[in-house]
Design a protein around this motif. Structure first.
Motif: not given
Length: 181
Positions: A2-8, A10-13, A17-20
């Motif tokens: 679950k930590k890996v998914r949450l980290t992935f 979060t980074i994707t989000l 946001l940064f790109l947009s």
């Protein structure tokens, strides 16, 4: 896991946001730049409806004069025309002798202007001439038609171009004339 998914996630989000955010500024500035000319266009187009109508009418008159002016170099009027031919002489229903000239401009494939002269029963003359230029330009042509006898006192000048595909007639222009005895 679950930590890996949450980290992935979060980074994707944050990446999205940064790109947009980066792309949003560029789009915003482009939009502002596009809006400015439109505002200028509106300012330039301001005026009375009467001025716009007068300008439109003047432009239409200029276009009509150009279309009816015939061959500008000769100052001759167009007496018959279609998409491929502009004829300056002879005019429809004019009187012709047993030798006359057909002058005009053509916009035909390989500058080949085909013609016939008939009296309603017989083809009295036929052939082709080459215009000074081929399509898409207008090229000048001149045809001398001679004949001996006619069955009627009327004749038809038929101008056409032959299809490069199958040899059929295209853009046929028929000019009726009266034959002088």
């Amino acid at each position: 896991m679950k930590k890996v998914r949450l980290t992935f996630f979060t980074i994707t989000l944050f990446g999205v946001l940064f790109l947009s955010a980066c792309g949003g500024n560029e789009v915003g500035s482009d939009t502002e730049q596009q809006d400015e000319p439109e505002q200028e266009d509106v300012a330039e187009d301001e005026g009375t409806e009467e001025d716009t109508t007068e300008n439109r009418e003047a432009a239409e008159e200029d276009t009509e004069e150009e279309a009816n002016s015939g061959n500008a170099s000769d100052g001759m009027d167009i007496v018959a025309e279609n998409d491929a031919f502009k004829v300056f002489e002879p005019a429809p229903d004019s009187v012709v002798a047993n030798e006359f000239i057909v002058r005009g401009e053509a916009r035909v494939f390989e500058a080949n202007v085909s013609y016939e002269f008939e009296d309603g029963h017989n083809i009295l003359a036929e052939g082709f001439v080459t215009a000074s230029q081929g399509a898409p330009e207008w090229g000048e042509f001149e045809i001398t038609i001679s004949f001996d006898e006619v069955a009627n006192d009327t004749g038809l000048i038929v101008l056409y171009e032959e299809s490069a595909k199958d040899g059929s007639r295209q853009n046929e222009l028929i000019i009726p004339v009266k034959v002088k005895d």
